[in-house]
Write a protein that holds these residues in place. Sequence first.
Motif, PDB file in Angstrom:
ATOM      1  N   ASN A  50      -7.509  12.779  -0.535  1.00  0.00           N
ATOM      2  CA  ASN A  50      -7.010  12.441  -1.870  1.00  0.00           C
ATOM      3  C   ASN A  50      -8.137  12.110  -2.848  1.00  0.00           C
ATOM      4  OD1 ASN A  50      -7.703  10.072  -0.693  1.00  0.00           O
ATOM      5  ND2 ASN A  50      -5.836   8.966  -1.174  1.00  0.00           N
ATOM      6  N   ARG A 116      -9.616  -6.490   8.735  1.00  0.00           N
ATOM      7  CA  ARG A 116      -9.044  -7.786   9.133  1.00  0.00           C
ATOM      8  C   ARG A 116      -8.675  -7.735  10.618  1.00  0.00           C
ATOM      9  NH1 ARG A 116      -4.566  -8.272   5.521  1.00  0.00           N
ATOM     10  NH2 ARG A 116      -5.931  -9.182   3.978  1.00  0.00           N
ATOM     11  N   GLY A 152       1.152  -1.466   8.954  1.00  0.00           N
ATOM     12  CA  GLY A 152       2.183  -0.616   8.355  1.00  0.00           C
ATOM     13  C   GLY A 152       1.762  -0.068   7.002  1.00  0.00           C
ATOM     14  N   GLY A 153       0.467  -0.200   6.685  1.00  0.00           N
ATOM     15  CA  GLY A 153      -0.041   0.289   5.396  1.00  0.00           C
ATOM     16  C   GLY A 153      -0.536   1.728   5.490  1.00  0.00           C
ATOM     17  N   ASP A 154      -1.154   2.199   4.407  1.00  0.00           N
ATOM     18  CA  ASP A 154      -1.662   3.579   4.378  1.00  0.00           C
ATOM     19  C   ASP A 154      -2.635   3.853   5.516  1.00  0.00           C
ATOM     20  OD1 ASP A 154      -0.273   4.346   2.120  1.00  0.00           O
ATOM     21  OD2 ASP A 154      -1.841   3.710   0.737  1.00  0.00           O
ATOM     22  N   THR A 155      -3.536   2.894   5.766  1.00  0.00           N
ATOM     23  CA  THR A 155      -4.553   3.114   6.797  1.00  0.00           C
ATOM     24  C   THR A 155      -3.901   3.304   8.158  1.00  0.00           C
ATOM     25  OG1 THR A 155      -6.059   1.701   5.556  1.00  0.00           O
ATOM     26  CG2 THR A 155      -6.674   2.178   7.817  1.00  0.00           C
ATOM     27  N   GLU A 158      -1.861   6.644   8.244  1.00  0.00           N
ATOM     28  CA  GLU A 158      -2.732   7.828   8.178  1.00  0.00           C
ATOM     29  C   GLU A 158      -3.498   8.000   9.496  1.00  0.00           C
ATOM     30  OE1 GLU A 158      -4.432   9.122   4.067  1.00  0.00           O
ATOM     31  OE2 GLU A 158      -5.901   7.890   5.090  1.00  0.00           O
ATOM     32  N   HIS A 174       4.648  -2.622  13.823  1.00  0.00           N
ATOM     33  CA  HIS A 174       4.659  -3.188  12.468  1.00  0.00           C
ATOM     34  C   HIS A 174       5.475  -4.474  12.432  1.00  0.00           C
ATOM     35  CE1 HIS A 174       4.342  -3.644   8.293  1.00  0.00           C
ATOM     36  NE2 HIS A 174       5.509  -3.140   7.952  1.00  0.00           N
ATOM     37  N   ARG A 175       4.978  -5.449  11.695  1.00  0.00           N
ATOM     38  CA  ARG A 175       5.604  -6.777  11.725  1.00  0.00           C
ATOM     39  C   ARG A 175       6.915  -6.873  10.922  1.00  0.00           C
ATOM     40  NH1 ARG A 175       1.167 -10.327   8.280  1.00  0.00           N
ATOM     41  NH2 ARG A 175       1.351  -9.215   6.310  1.00  0.00           N
ATOM     42  N   ARG A 176       7.201  -5.833  10.120  1.00  0.00           N
ATOM     43  CA  ARG A 176       8.447  -5.852   9.334  1.00  0.00           C
ATOM     44  C   ARG A 176       9.333  -4.658   9.706  1.00  0.00           C
ATOM     45  NH1 ARG A 176       7.963  -5.107   3.802  1.00  0.00           N
ATOM     46  NH2 ARG A 176       5.867  -4.247   3.945  1.00  0.00           N
ATOM     47  N   ARG A 180       4.690  -0.207   4.593  1.00  0.00           N
ATOM     48  CA  ARG A 180       4.110  -0.396   3.265  1.00  0.00           C
ATOM     49  C   ARG A 180       3.479   0.911   2.761  1.00  0.00           C
ATOM     50  NH1 ARG A 180       2.085  -4.737   0.553  1.00  0.00           N
ATOM     51  NH2 ARG A 180       2.704  -6.150   2.196  1.00  0.00           N
ATOM     52  N   VAL A 243      -4.947  -3.505   9.915  1.00  0.00           N
ATOM     53  CA  VAL A 243      -4.069  -4.397   9.159  1.00  0.00           C
ATOM     54  C   VAL A 243      -4.684  -4.876   7.837  1.00  0.00           C
ATOM     55  CG1 VAL A 243      -2.802  -5.158  11.209  1.00  0.00           C
ATOM     56  CG2 VAL A 243      -4.831  -6.426  10.494  1.00  0.00           C
ATOM     57  N   GLY A 244      -5.461  -4.028   7.229  1.00  0.00           N
ATOM     58  CA  GLY A 244      -6.011  -4.384   5.924  1.00  0.00           C
ATOM     59  C   GLY A 244      -7.442  -4.893   6.016  1.00  0.00           C
ATOM     60  N   TYR A 245      -7.906  -5.425   4.909  1.00  0.00           N
ATOM     61  CA  TYR A 245      -9.326  -5.753   4.783  1.00  0.00           C
ATOM     62  C   TYR A 245      -9.551  -7.132   4.171  1.00  0.00           C
ATOM     63  CZ  TYR A 245      -9.655  -0.808   5.646  1.00  0.00           C
ATOM     64  OH  TYR A 245      -9.530   0.411   6.222  1.00  0.00           O
ATOM     65  N   ARG A 289      -7.225   0.311  -4.400  1.00  0.00           N
ATOM     66  CA  ARG A 289      -8.520   0.440  -3.712  1.00  0.00           C
ATOM     67  C   ARG A 289      -8.596   1.801  -3.035  1.00  0.00           C
ATOM     68  NH1 ARG A 289      -7.502  -5.127  -3.233  1.00  0.00           N
ATOM     69  NH2 ARG A 289      -9.095  -6.226  -4.434  1.00  0.00           N
ATOM     70  N   GLN A 290      -9.262   2.717  -3.696  1.00  0.00           N
ATOM     71  CA  GLN A 290      -9.380   4.097  -3.242  1.00  0.00           C
ATOM     72  C   GLN A 290     -10.804   4.561  -3.505  1.00  0.00           C
ATOM     73  OE1 GLN A 290      -6.113   6.446  -2.711  1.00  0.00           O
ATOM     74  NE2 GLN A 290      -5.991   4.455  -1.787  1.00  0.00           N
TER      75      GLN A 290
END
Length: 311
Positions: A50, A116, A152-155, A158, A174-176, A180, A243-245, A289-290
């Motif tokens: 992208n 994280r 559960g995010g893009d990372t 993907e 995923h916790r939910r 996301r 799980v993010g940064y 953040r891309q």
Amino acid sequence: MEKVYDVIIVGAGPAGLSAALYAGRAKLSTLVLEGTKVGGQIAITSEVDNYPGSMEDATGPSLTARMVDQAKRFGAEMVSDSVVGTDFKDKVKIVKGEKADYKGRSVIIATGANPRQIGCPGEKELTGKGVSYCATCDADFFEGLEIFVVGGGDTAVEEAIFLAKFARKVTIVHRRDELRAAKYLQEKVFEHPKIEIMWNSVIVDIKGDGLVESAVFHNRETGETTEIKADEDDGTFGIFVLVGYEPVTEVFKGCIDTDESGYIIADSRMRTNVEGVFAAGDVRVKTLRQVVTATADGAIAAVEAEKYLGE
Ligand code: NAP
């Protein structure tokens, strides 16, 4: 006499390398301090589809290599050193590295963010022994095995798709009860034959003697706790924590203003609260953040540094 650079760029991800390109092209003497890993987050990203104009098979490392070459071509110097402190009181600013101190008339902070952790028992001990934070780096080790991807995010989504090329089966934990990640990525995993989703779940313990052998999953809705053991023939499985940064801003604490999560507050011209110090990329407070927003930040920061130096 010790060299005073026009601009010192801390960090060599897309934001730092783009700032280096623009600063170099503006004939500013430019130093990039690259810390431990050049490329930032994209260096550990399997596919970059992208970023406008990137080739179909573009990977994070290949894009990074081209950015480094380009910045060097325009005169940017790159030094591998980890920043341990700063002194931004005077016009000439000092960036303290593990190996040396560096002086610059302006500074661009582009230190990005680090993965994280979940924070459960066994995670730290078994990192590199089944627990990983980088699909591109470690996917190979899990050829034909089972993999759990936490997040559960893009990372997470993907990389789950990428990891499914190697693994026998991938389970997203995923916790939910809702991902996301962007809708188009969600559609890809929902229809992927090798990917399952374990909803409302978290990993609370990772066990193994030298290699991951089992993990304990807790269902937040039912309260149920289940231990999943590696298949006897496999002996192990992979746990990719995506799980993010968290922003890399520890060394700037106290002198550069941040929000409550530690991200640097900079205006649309990338100016921080300290004159002559700019912030660019994932390290600053922003909504997207891309790679494309990081490179844009880097360009703006370099142009603003040039203006500041001319004043
Ligand atoms: P993110 O968007 O912050 O998502 C983190 C995920 O991990 C969320 O699903 C979150 O759950 C979960 N999580 C956080 N802490 C957790 C914990 N302690 N235990 C279990 N789960 C936890 O992070 P990201 O996916 O790494 O993305 C970061 C940024 O990069 C985003 O802006 C994203 O859009 C961007 N990005 C974009 C692309 C792309 O466009 N191709 C690719 C990668 C990343 P909740 O959902 O419950 O909060």
